[in-house]
Design a protein around this motif. Sequence first.
Motif, PDB file in Angstrom:
ATOM      1  N   UNK A 157      42.102 -39.725 -19.251  1.00  0.00           N
ATOM      2  CA  UNK A 157      41.567 -38.355 -19.223  1.00  0.00           C
ATOM      3  C   UNK A 157      40.896 -38.044 -17.892  1.00  0.00           C
ATOM      4  N   UNK A 158      40.233 -39.053 -17.306  1.00  0.00           N
ATOM      5  CA  UNK A 158      39.596 -38.863 -16.000  1.00  0.00           C
ATOM      6  C   UNK A 158      40.637 -38.592 -14.922  1.00  0.00           C
ATOM      7  N   UNK A 159      41.685 -39.419 -14.915  1.00  0.00           N
ATOM      8  CA  UNK A 159      42.729 -39.269 -13.901  1.00  0.00           C
ATOM      9  C   UNK A 159      43.466 -37.943 -14.053  1.00  0.00           C
ATOM     10  N   UNK A 160      43.537 -37.439 -15.286  1.00  0.00           N
ATOM     11  CA  UNK A 160      44.217 -36.161 -15.512  1.00  0.00           C
ATOM     12  C   UNK A 160      43.448 -34.988 -14.897  1.00  0.00           C
ATOM     13  N   UNK A 161      42.141 -35.185 -14.589  1.00  0.00           N
ATOM     14  CA  UNK A 161      41.358 -34.119 -13.944  1.00  0.00           C
ATOM     15  C   UNK A 161      41.622 -34.061 -12.437  1.00  0.00           C
ATOM     16  N   UNK A 162      42.119 -35.167 -11.870  1.00  0.00           N
ATOM     17  CA  UNK A 162      42.265 -35.247 -10.411  1.00  0.00           C
ATOM     18  C   UNK A 162      43.165 -34.164  -9.826  1.00  0.00           C
ATOM     19  N   UNK A 163      44.344 -33.873 -10.405  1.00  0.00           N
ATOM     20  CA  UNK A 163      45.171 -32.792  -9.839  1.00  0.00           C
ATOM     21  C   UNK A 163      44.453 -31.431  -9.838  1.00  0.00           C
ATOM     22  N   UNK A 164      43.627 -31.197 -10.866  1.00  0.00           N
ATOM     23  CA  UNK A 164      42.892 -29.926 -10.917  1.00  0.00           C
ATOM     24  C   UNK A 164      41.824 -29.871  -9.821  1.00  0.00           C
ATOM     25  N   UNK A 190      29.519 -20.878  -0.810  1.00  0.00           N
ATOM     26  CA  UNK A 190      30.180 -19.583  -0.645  1.00  0.00           C
ATOM     27  C   UNK A 190      31.347 -19.373  -1.601  1.00  0.00           C
ATOM     28  N   UNK A 191      31.635 -20.360  -2.438  1.00  0.00           N
ATOM     29  CA  UNK A 191      32.721 -20.231  -3.418  1.00  0.00           C
ATOM     30  C   UNK A 191      32.160 -20.562  -4.800  1.00  0.00           C
ATOM     31  N   UNK A 192      31.420 -19.631  -5.338  1.00  0.00           N
ATOM     32  CA  UNK A 192      30.691 -19.862  -6.589  1.00  0.00           C
ATOM     33  C   UNK A 192      31.631 -20.220  -7.740  1.00  0.00           C
ATOM     34  N   UNK A 193      32.660 -19.419  -7.964  1.00  0.00           N
ATOM     35  CA  UNK A 193      33.521 -19.634  -9.120  1.00  0.00           C
ATOM     36  C   UNK A 193      34.291 -20.946  -9.010  1.00  0.00           C
ATOM     37  N   UNK A 194      34.744 -21.259  -7.790  1.00  0.00           N
ATOM     38  CA  UNK A 194      35.433 -22.532  -7.597  1.00  0.00           C
ATOM     39  C   UNK A 194      34.482 -23.703  -7.845  1.00  0.00           C
ATOM     40  N   UNK A 195      33.225 -23.539  -7.422  1.00  0.00           N
ATOM     41  CA  UNK A 195      32.238 -24.614  -7.628  1.00  0.00           C
ATOM     42  C   UNK A 195      31.981 -24.837  -9.120  1.00  0.00           C
ATOM     43  N   UNK A 196      31.869 -23.756  -9.865  1.00  0.00           N
ATOM     44  CA  UNK A 196      31.644 -23.896 -11.314  1.00  0.00           C
ATOM     45  C   UNK A 196      32.841 -24.554 -11.993  1.00  0.00           C
ATOM     46  N   UNK A 197      34.028 -24.227 -11.501  1.00  0.00           N
ATOM     47  CA  UNK A 197      35.232 -24.852 -12.058  1.00  0.00           C
ATOM     48  C   UNK A 197      35.254 -26.349 -11.722  1.00  0.00           C
ATOM     49  N   UNK A 198      34.837 -26.671 -10.494  1.00  0.00           N
ATOM     50  CA  UNK A 198      34.733 -28.079 -10.099  1.00  0.00           C
ATOM     51  C   UNK A 198      33.791 -28.837 -11.033  1.00  0.00           C
ATOM     52  N   UNK A 199      32.653 -28.226 -11.313  1.00  0.00           N
ATOM     53  CA  UNK A 199      31.651 -28.862 -12.164  1.00  0.00           C
ATOM     54  C   UNK A 199      32.209 -29.133 -13.566  1.00  0.00           C
ATOM     55  N   UNK A 200      32.960 -28.190 -14.080  1.00  0.00           N
ATOM     56  CA  UNK A 200      33.549 -28.368 -15.414  1.00  0.00           C
ATOM     57  C   UNK A 200      34.558 -29.514 -15.430  1.00  0.00           C
ATOM     58  N   UNK A 201      35.353 -29.619 -14.372  1.00  0.00           N
ATOM     59  CA  UNK A 201      36.343 -30.694 -14.308  1.00  0.00           C
ATOM     60  C   UNK A 201      35.672 -32.058 -14.070  1.00  0.00           C
ATOM     61  N   UNK A 202      34.634 -32.073 -13.238  1.00  0.00           N
ATOM     62  CA  UNK A 202      33.926 -33.325 -12.973  1.00  0.00           C
ATOM     63  C   UNK A 202      33.245 -33.854 -14.231  1.00  0.00           C
ATOM     64  N   UNK A 203      32.853 -32.954 -15.103  1.00  0.00           N
ATOM     65  CA  UNK A 203      32.193 -33.345 -16.350  1.00  0.00           C
ATOM     66  C   UNK A 203      33.115 -34.225 -17.205  1.00  0.00           C
ATOM     67  N   UNK A 204      34.419 -34.085 -17.006  1.00  0.00           N
ATOM     68  CA  UNK A 204      35.393 -34.834 -17.798  1.00  0.00           C
ATOM     69  C   UNK A 204      35.772 -36.174 -17.156  1.00  0.00           C
TER      70      UNK A 204
END
Length: 866
Positions: free
Chosen positions: A361-368, A321-335
């Motif tokens: 770089x991985x740990x820097x994605x965690x706050x996001x 139910x949160x499409x845009x947030x999910x896509x943002x999650x996917x982009x951050x997880x890719x890193x």
Amino acid sequence: MAAYTPMIQQYLTVKAEYQDAFLFFRLGDFYEMFFEDAIKASQELEITLTSREGGSDERIPMCGVPHHAAHNYIEQLISKGYKVAICEQTEDPKHAKGVVRREVVQLITPGTVMEGKGLSEKENNYIAAVSSFEDGTFGFAYNDISTGESRVTILSANFDEVLNELAVLSAKEVVVASNFDEALQKKMRDRDVLAISFEDNSSIDLNFQHLLEAVNQEKLKQAVARLFNYLYRSQKRSLDHLQPVTTYQIHQYMKIDYYSKRNLELTETIRSKGKKGSLLWLLDETMTAMGGRMLKHWIDRPLISQNEIEYRQTIVDVLMNHYFERQELREKLKEVYDLERLAGRVAFGNVNARDLVQLKRSLMQTPFLKQILQGMPNEQVNKIADLLDPCEEITDLLEQAIVENPPLSLKEGNMIRDGYNKQLDQYRDASRNGKTWIAQLERDEREKTGIKSLKVGYNRVFGYYIEVTRANLHLLKEGQYERKQTLTNAERYITPDLKEKEALILQAEEKCGELEYELFTEIREMIKEQIPRLQSLAKTVSELDVLQCFAQTSEERRYVKPQFSAERLIMIKDGRHPVVEKVLNAQEYVPNDCLMDADREVLLITGPNMSGKSTYMRQIALTAILAQIGCYVPASEAVLPIFDQVFTRIGAADDLISGQSTFMVEMLEANNAIANATKNSLILFDEIGRGTSTYDGMALAQAIIEYIHTRIGAKTLFSTHYHELTVLDKELMKLKNIHVSAIEHNGKVVFLHKIKEGPADKSYGIHVAQLANLPKELINRANDILIALEQSDIQTVPAKIEVVKEPQVEKPAQLSFFDEPKEPKKQELSSKEKRVVEKMKELDILDLTPLQAINMLYELQKKLKH
């Protein structure tokens, strides 16, 4: 032994402790192998076999590989199931008295690979240990040394449970006691276990006692101790990344035996043994290697706890139910890098500076990630956010210490940032200023002498020097420089100042490299202390990745959230086979309903070959598995019970390894289901009894149906070509007939792939043969025989059918199967029809799967219509 040289004696002494491994014996820049190792390695690795003197009368076989390229050869041997013992020089040759001391520093085996091509990023590499106990039970422990995960359980006296666990885990290596039953060892090898290793020590060592705090049974401790003792003995280095051992019971999950897992193609296909075409392939929208491994683990072990399933469903629902947030999650997880395996490499000591940059770089994605999840108004999602530990101390340390683009080798230097260490900065300053001084010296000397070609150079033998060509020697004053070397066209000189600066520069560079390595080691040790935090973060990120993967797949493929029934109700509307639907076009797939309630425990499915009976049965099982791993399911509506086990008998294949026929395999798999199923199980039987004579097969099929219906009560889908069995619905009140419909069109069969109530009226076998392009004369003869058989008494053996010995020129007219008109005279084919005919001639029918055959027929039909 005394006949050999001291070096060969040393080799034989070390080899005696590693009889089951190739011994890579370090000599200078090569790893050498001798005697039988050399002969076998030269064959396996396709390298040159030579020989050398060794002190005895005969020359010793020898082969070797370069030290810098050894990992490629080691990987080849490991992939074939061999073990490799790495024997290094552990003494400086300058200080050695006699033969340089050498010791094995690591044993690399199929189950202990830490890096390289043999380690698939989205698959675990498990090593297991099996211990047999006096009461007949087995202790079963397993570990992935690359991630540190360890689990243990007790299995029953039935060794098939051990084999099933090994198959589920795809374990590469098994550790057992040296007196373990050889017949059982053979069974494990037959299940694709690459290596069997031996460890008799099952006592608990202080090194790993802290990892067993959650293990309270002595049997469990012994099973784990055997495994850990083997790992510590073979790896000979720090294993600080090993996680605390967790216990489990196989009944905590939906039980899917090896054959059912294979038949349903959960993680690999039957034909190619590859991922493409499996349920794992369909679902895998994970963005991290850790998530990919966890997804496979969840598919292998579906849940049976409704609370746990519904927890996963809740997260999936929110993410859908949160499409845009999910896509943002996917982009951050890719890193996000592979935190689990990185922690293992930190502990193991084979991590490099580039790995640490990836960690940062991985740990820097965690706050996001945390921020995105906190923005979703759901308590469960927010709890996941709370578990995401950014590990700021590690991030800050790496940001201050490691340059952004360090070299791959730890010996090259230039990986520590300026300003991190005062002493290092001083060395660097001396080195850089010294080189600046030398550049200025070159300019000054050119001005003093007037020689524009004068240069200050450097080589490893003489250090820094001033070079003047012979044509310009007359411009030098006598005694201006001290001659160092004469060349053909030039002279090289030195000065006291130049040698002083040289000492300063070289000393600074040498100390700089040594200090950088020391600092890197300190940084690695500081990170090692934080390994539990990294592993905890990795687990949370992995779960988040799999759940977003479920949401992504469910939305893309129009899946729905299943409901669970305590009344053992199956009610699926517009159900689809998830993989077949993806392979076909979604618009072309024919969905089907399934209803099984208290009055419909057994569905007897009839219909033509290739009409979709097996696909329909599989889709019910896959729908149940998808539901119990927490994913949505391919349907417009779905209500399901929670199944404790799934059993399948689909497809026909001889078990060549154990020498069993198709029919024997069929009976063994049927017995496995009958012996172990409960009323909460799901059973799929596809054409049981076809491997023997008609009447034997029919009798067995009926007896099995009656036994399941009366004794077990499990939800069962049973497909058959024995139409005589359809009368069972009169005697068995909870059995219902359904069929996959087909229609006749212009004398040919057309599959509708639609499930309808009631039995099928015909099997259309001859028409399927016609689709397979069997000779027309053969098809006509089959029709004649069929008519004669149908006119005989079906309760007795049919009258003898006259055998056609030679082609008949004329024969009396007979009724055709579909009452077709006489065949019209042959007409000339159009160019389009000719192309289709040519295409059909090129097809290798025996090499096509039923699904491929249907797809090909569909394409050819489209070409003829348009």
